[in-house]
Design a protein around this motif. Structure first.
Motif, mmCIF file in Angstrom:
data_model
loop_
_atom_site.group_PDB
_atom_site.id
_atom_site.type_symbol
_atom_site.label_atom_id
_atom_site.label_comp_id
_atom_site.label_asym_id
_atom_site.label_seq_id
_atom_site.Cartn_x
_atom_site.Cartn_y
_atom_site.Cartn_z
ATOM 1 N N TYR B 290 0.835 -1.204 0.000
ATOM 2 C CA TYR B 290 0.000 0.000 0.000
ATOM 3 C C TYR B 290 0.870 1.255 0.000
ATOM 4 C CZ TYR B 290 -4.874 -1.218 0.525
ATOM 5 O OH TYR B 290 -6.156 -1.606 0.290
ATOM 6 N N ARG B 291 0.294 2.373 -0.487
ATOM 7 C CA ARG B 291 0.995 3.635 -0.340
ATOM 8 C C ARG B 291 0.667 4.174 1.042
ATOM 9 N NH1 ARG B 291 -1.154 6.750 -4.808
ATOM 10 N NH2 ARG B 291 -2.292 7.822 -3.169
ATOM 11 N N ASP B 293 -0.338 7.112 2.370
ATOM 12 C CA ASP B 293 -1.585 7.838 2.632
ATOM 13 C C ASP B 293 -2.790 6.924 2.467
ATOM 14 O OD1 ASP B 293 -0.778 7.857 -0.073
ATOM 15 O OD2 ASP B 293 -2.434 9.181 -0.549
ATOM 16 N N GLN B 294 -2.681 5.918 1.572
ATOM 17 C CA GLN B 294 -3.774 4.945 1.426
ATOM 18 C C GLN B 294 -3.947 4.147 2.710
ATOM 19 O OE1 GLN B 294 -2.224 2.797 -1.908
ATOM 20 N NE2 GLN B 294 -3.583 3.827 -3.360
ATOM 21 N N ALA B 297 -5.659 6.355 5.219
ATOM 22 C CA ALA B 297 -7.061 6.579 4.857
ATOM 23 C C ALA B 297 -7.874 5.321 5.139
ATOM 24 C CB ALA B 297 -7.158 6.966 3.388
ATOM 25 N N LEU B 298 -7.310 4.158 4.804
ATOM 26 C CA LEU B 298 -8.028 2.901 5.039
ATOM 27 C C LEU B 298 -8.320 2.721 6.516
ATOM 28 C CD1 LEU B 298 -8.922 0.160 3.699
ATOM 29 C CD2 LEU B 298 -6.758 -0.727 4.526
#
Lengths: 183, 322
Positions: B290-291, B293-294, B297-298
């Protein structure tokens, strides 16, 4: 006997690490000594049969709040302590004042009285488990203070959000393009 | 005498778990090897069966390098903190009926407390090594662990509400012996949140940003070598096992199985834990990372609301049933 030794150990470590937290030159070491302090606080709660509080003490204080302190210290990157001006300039007067305070603290110890026995003696808590006993009390007898505390925390959260929003709007004005790209 | 017995039990538990840890690495390398159409370790022993032991001996005798600019006491302490915290959480796991070293009332909270302590080891390792890669790895891990501890805790609240207890043994007995009464079905949302948070808590793919090789060399363990490196490794695998055990206890009915196995009651428990470990490894072989910020956010925008919804639904269900 075992309980008393354990209490003495926890008390000595709490005082010792408390002093170390103030004395350490390196702020990371200070935070770590507070971590040890919190663990021994949890030990004291366990001695009082308050196992739920002990676990929450470690999860919330050690696991969340202290980690945030570490985060802040890392981000401002203080490798060594800043030297701050003395609160009281004269060393002699400072010693006198702190000894006076110490004597005052010791003087009030005899006036300590055990509170009246409540409806939760040790046996009842052991049978009910501490978590349930606390839940019952929080959601029946103390529901109003509990809700008020919740409301205060909510206000703090909203306040934090408002402050953070304001800052990001300031940034937006200078660099709208960067935000556009991100979206 | 009592104390001697307890010490003996602890020693046996540690030996068994460390052996399992050693062979989990073998398990992982073999499975990933076969998933990538390779053989995996083949040289040491029959089909590489002695590979973990050879690895252990190697890391034990390797030189322990301490960087000159490192903060020495913390650099030395960090892996120990990590490993000790993980080992401590083994004490409350019920491997079978009555097979828990410490059957305490707050078992679930104890495990959370210990896993938050283990994150200190990672953070301190990152800071004490005095290197940019390790520091960034440490910071990432810190933010990740704080963010995912919340959905993880909240996802298990549903289980606590259904079983009415924080004691792991009681949670298992509350689920009954039938396969249809396990909490996986009524708590399917909770399980979903728990599973993702579990991957993030153990720093596994797809959430292994603290040790992302492509950007951070090896993250917080970059500067470590020899036995101390191995300690981080062991802590990570024990963490996986502990999380898998929590999943087994809270959602899959613990040691209960379709039929009882005589002489070896923890059979089903171990089988389920290995099922979880296989999932971990399978995901590692399948998914990209995953990145950052992802990831955040998740955690904050999806998992926490879902976990809260799950608590609400569970509460509603309990009110309607009673």
């Amino acid at each position: 006997m075992f309980n008393q030794i354990l209490f003495l150990y926890c008390a000595v470590v709490i005082i010792g690490t408390g002093l170390l937290a103030v004395r350490f030159k390196n702020p990371v070491y200070s935070v770590l000594s507070v971590l040890v302090l919190f663990f021994h606080m949890a030990g004291l709660y366990l001695l009082l049969n308050a196992e739920f509080l002990a676990a929450i003490q470690i999860i919330v204080y050690a696991g969340a709040i202290l980690v945030l302190y570490l985060f802040v210290i890392f981000l401002v990157n203080l490798r060594q302590e800043l030297t701050i001006e003395r609160f009281i300039a004269s060393r002699r007067f400072g010693t006198f004042a702190s000894i006076g305070l110490g004597v005052c603290l010791l003087a009030v110890i005899p006036s300590f009285k055990l509170g009246a026995k409540g409806e939760y003696p040790v046996e009842r808590i052991e049978q009910l488990t501490h978590t349930k006993a606390m839940g019952f009390e929080l959601y029946s007898t103390y529901i109003l203070p509990f809700e008020v505390a919740g409301l205060i925390l909510l206000i703090a959260v909203i306040g934090g959000l408002v402050l953070a929003r304001k800052n990001s709007e300031d940034v937006d004005n200078s660099g709208t393009d960067a935000c556009e790209v991100k979206k | 005498m009592q104390i001697l017995i307890i010490i003996l039990q602890i020693a046996v538990l540690l030996a068994v778990v460390l052996l399992h840890v050693a062979y989990t690495t073998y398990f992982e390398r073999k499975i990933i090897g076969h998933m990538q159409v390779r053989m995996g370790p083949m040289r040491v022993g029959w089909h590489g069966l002695l590979q973990p032991i050879a690895d252990g001996i190697k890391s034990f005798f390797k030189e322990d390098i301490i960087p000159e600019q490192a903060d020495k006491p913390l650099f030395l302490a960090a892996p120990v903190i990590c490993l000790v915290a993980m080992l401590a959480s083994l004490a409350v796991l019920p491997f079978a009926e009555g097979w828990a070293l410490a059957d305490i009332n707050i078992g679930l909270l104890f495990i959370f407390a210990m896993s938050s302590l283990a994150s200190y080891g990672i953070i301190l390792a990152g800071w004490a090594s005095n290197s940019k890669y390790t520091f960034l790895g440490g910071l990432r891990s810190m933010a990740q662990v704080i963010s995912y501890e919340i959905p993880m805790g909240l996802s298990l609240v549903g289980v606590m509400m259904l079983s009415g207890s924080l004691n792991l043994t009681e949670i298992v007995t509350a689920q009954g012996t039938s396969i249809f009464s396990i909490y996986l079905f009524p708590q399917i949302i909770g399980f979903f949140v728990f599973f993702i948070a579990m991957l993030a808590e153990t720093n596994r793919v797809p959430f292994d940003l603290p040790e992302a090789e492509t950007e951070l060399v090896s993250g917080y363990i970059t500067e470590y070598s020899g036995m101390r490196y191995a300690m981080f490794f062991m802590a990570e695998y024990i963490g996986m096992m502990v999380m898998a055990s929590i999943g087994t206890v809270c959602f899959l009915g613990g040691w209960n199985g379709p039929f009882a196995i005589p002489f070896f009651p923890p059979f089903w428990f171990i089988l389920k834990v290995y099922g979880f470990l296989f999932l971990f490894i399978w995901i590692r072989a399948t998914l990209p990372r995953y990145r950052y910020d992802q990831l955040m956010a998740l955690g904050w925008k999806l998992l926490i609301p879902l976990a809260l919804l799950n608590i609400f639904l569970t509460g509603l269900f309990k009110i309607l049933v009673h």
